[in-house]
Design an enzyme around this catalytic site. Structure first.
Site, PDB file in Angstrom:
ATOM      1  N   ASN A 121       0.529  -1.059   0.082  1.00  0.00           N
ATOM      2  CA  ASN A 121      -0.573   0.307  -0.100  1.00  0.00           C
ATOM      3  C   ASN A 121       1.224   1.091   0.030  1.00  0.00           C
ATOM      4  OD1 ASN A 121      -1.854   1.289   0.373  1.00  0.00           O
ATOM      5  ND2 ASN A 121      -2.909   1.116   1.802  1.00  0.00           N
ATOM      6  N   ASP A 122       1.161   1.455   1.205  1.00  0.00           N
ATOM      7  CA  ASP A 122       1.935   2.722   1.057  1.00  0.00           C
ATOM      8  C   ASP A 122       3.207   2.824   0.308  1.00  0.00           C
ATOM      9  OD1 ASP A 122       0.960   3.917   2.989  1.00  0.00           O
ATOM     10  OD2 ASP A 122       1.923   2.492   5.019  1.00  0.00           O
ATOM     11  N   VAL A 123       4.411   2.073   0.051  1.00  0.00           N
ATOM     12  CA  VAL A 123       5.493   2.012  -1.147  1.00  0.00           C
ATOM     13  C   VAL A 123       5.059   2.003  -2.343  1.00  0.00           C
ATOM     14  CG1 VAL A 123       6.514   0.028   0.935  1.00  0.00           C
ATOM     15  CG2 VAL A 123       4.904  -0.471  -1.269  1.00  0.00           C
ATOM     16  N   VAL A 124       3.654   2.314  -2.476  1.00  0.00           N
ATOM     17  CA  VAL A 124       3.099   1.897  -4.465  1.00  0.00           C
ATOM     18  C   VAL A 124       2.371   3.693  -3.738  1.00  0.00           C
ATOM     19  CG1 VAL A 124       3.492   0.060  -4.911  1.00  0.00           C
ATOM     20  CG2 VAL A 124       1.088   0.886  -3.926  1.00  0.00           C
TER      21      VAL A 124
END
Lengths: 96, 455
Positions: B381-384
């Site tokens: 989630n956060d890493v994209v």
């Protein structure tokens, strides 16, 4: 400062940059095995534990503390090395 | 050099240095583990041979008990539980360091330099012990993974640490009253717990690496207390390793150490998430996804912690095989902080027999997203989240991300539209080129494989 301490400080001064160099070369691919391997290596505290537990004229207290420390560090050594090897066994370059 | 144990220690030190060196490449990595084991064996045997050690019986029994607990721990834990296992294993190692420090304190009641080393050893040992247990609890989800915060938390933590350190200094300067050492121990243990309470699951990679570093530092300090250079070398290597890994993790999140430890990241941002959740998204079925993938040339898969939770890595391998058979190129993009420890995703993919030359680091694969026909996000989630690039108000602003949004089509497998762990909404989901695939990662990937048209 005693010569002993001086020698130990020299060892530390050399070992830290060596460690930084070695670890920087490890591919991110293997960061988890690196962590579990160094985790196992940190259980080198077993050396201190044996010295405390088995020393001549050790008190009951230091014997007990020492033996608990030996148990704890052995758990760390054994589980650390075995899990590292278990992981590394899975890394393959080409699919079969 | 007339003592056998000294020779054994030198071989132990060499083997341990060699073991980390060999770990640098997958081809020699297992050799590295052997070297580490040999080094440890030299260390233990060398120590048993020292003249100071006279009582073997209990030591051997203790080693046996330790091995009997450690071996099943390593073999029975599933691969997804590696972060927990590392954390609990850490707890034992640092407990050992702390207990040795305690025993030495009561044996010698030293002051000055030896006591300085003992204070560092015990404070790090005890705090790493409880912190690792807390980290284990959070990873195993026995303890709530969301950060637990309260007003004045940082003040309480820092005050506690200052108090513990002052007691330590007192004992270094002069022989202190008998209540001081137990209080110092208690404060160190308590500090370890309080240190982890405000840390969320997503920050675990950094924290575990940091605890690794502390355990090493405790060992090195023990080396000074016992005038044992093998301990100093191994401890320093270990401290350096943990330190570098946590620096890498911090960089990969664009955050500082202090921010990770005291920032209580990952609290739900109520305002932001509710505002965006009303926007429409495009959802698709497994059949749609299969048809698009079958027609693609290049696919990049982005796994995250959600893949680990759903145990979807084996199904993902089946999908990879099916696509490869059709001539589609499938590669994996691994963000440095994906998962719960450094390199977590690589281990899981390797477990599913995905060859490691298909796994790529962020810097290496980011330029290729623009040419990818499909970017498949599984449980990340956060890493994209593109907000990291432009939204200065976002808590993840400035974090390097995988450029998934540049792909021709983006597919995201996700349980529901609930915001992820950090509670930050992701604008990627609302793009026109994004297809949301709602469902459990494992069964959805399995459905895609089934729906894949025959060659």
């Amino acid at each position: 400062m005693t010569t002993e301490t001086e020698m130990s400080l020299y060892v530390l001064i050399l070992a830290v940059p060596l460690g930084l160099q070695l670890v920087q070369r490890v591919s991110p691919l293997l960061h988890t095995p690196l962590m579990s391997l160094t985790n196992a290596i940190s259980a080198i505290s077993v050396v201190g534990a044996i010295l405390v537990a088995g020393a001549q004229g050790a008190t009951k207290l230091s014997q007990i503390l020492g033996c608990v420390a030996v148990v704890a560090s052995t758990i760390n050594i054994v589980s650390g090395f075995l899990i590292t090897d278990r992981m590394l066994k899975m890394f393959k370059k080409k699919a079969k | 050099m007339d003592q056998i144990w000294q020779v054994a220690y030198i071989f132990a030190a060499l083997s341990i240095i060699g073991s980390i060196k060999w770990l640098s490449s997958p081809a020699t990595a297992r050799q590295g583990v052997r070297a580490g084991q040999v080094g440890m064996l030299f260390a233990v045997i060398g120590t048993l041979l020292r003249a100071e050690v006279v009582d073997y019986q209990w030591i051997l029994i203790s080693i046996f008990i330790g091995a009997a607990i450690g071996a099943p721990l390593a073999y029975l834990m599933p691969m997804t539980a590696v972060p927990q296992l590392t954390a609990i294993s850490h707890a034992f190692g640092s407990l050992a360091a702390a207990l040795v420090g305690t025993a030495e304190f009561y044996r010698l009641t030293p002051t000055g330099f030896t006591m300085t080393a003992l204070v560092i050893e015990t404070v790090l040992g005890y705090l790493t012990f409880t912190a690792s247990i807390m980290a284990f609890g959070k990873l195993q989800e026995i303890v709530p993974t969301r950060p637990i915060t309260y007003k004045g938390q940082n003040f309480v933590n820092i005050a506690l640490l200052i108090f513990a350190v002052s007691l330590g200094v007192w004992m270094i300067v002069e022989p202190a009253p008998s209540w001081v050492f137990p209080t110092f121990t208690g404060l160190s243990l308590l500090f370890g717990v309080l240190l982890i309470i405000p840390i969320g699951g997503g920050d675990m990679p950094t924290v575990i690496a940091l605890l690794n570093s502390y355990a090493g530092a405790a060992c090195a300090a023990m080396g000074f207390a016992l005038s044992n250079r093998l301990l100093i070398i191994a401890g320093a290597l270990n401290a350096a390793s943990g330190f570098i890994l946590s620096v890498i993790m911090c960089k990969a999140m664009n955050r500082s150490f202090l921010n990770v430890l005291f920032g209580a990241f990952g609290q739900v941002q109520e305002g932001a998430s509710t505002a965006m959740s009303t926007k429409p998204v495009h959802s698709a079925t497994a059949e749609d996804a299969a048809a698009i993938m079958a027609g693609a040339r290049k696919i990049i898969v982005v796994p995250g912690y959600g893949m680990a939770v759903a145990q979807a890595q084996h199904k993902l391998r089946e999908l990879t095989d099916a696509l490869t058979k059709r001539g589609v190129e499938v590669r994996f993009a691994i963000h440095p902080v994906a998962g719960r420890m450094p390199g977590h995703m690589n281990v899981l993919l390797a477990e599913a027999d995905i060859p490691y030359d298909k796994m790529h680091e962020m810097e290496e694969i980011n330029p290729d997203f623009a040419e990818a026909d499909v970017a498949l996000v599984i449980g990340a989630n956060d890493v994209v989240n593109p907000a990291a690039r432009h939204d200065t108000a976002s808590p993840i602003f400035g974090m390097p991300i995988l450029d998934v949004d540049k792909a021709h089509t983006v597919m995201v497998i996700k349980r529901s539209m609930n915001p992820g762990f950090a509670g930050i909404d992701n604008e990627l989901y609302y793009m026109d080129r994004t297809l949301m695939l709602f469902g459990d990662a494992k069964s959805f990937v399995s459905d895609i494989v089934k729906a894949m048209p025959a060659v």
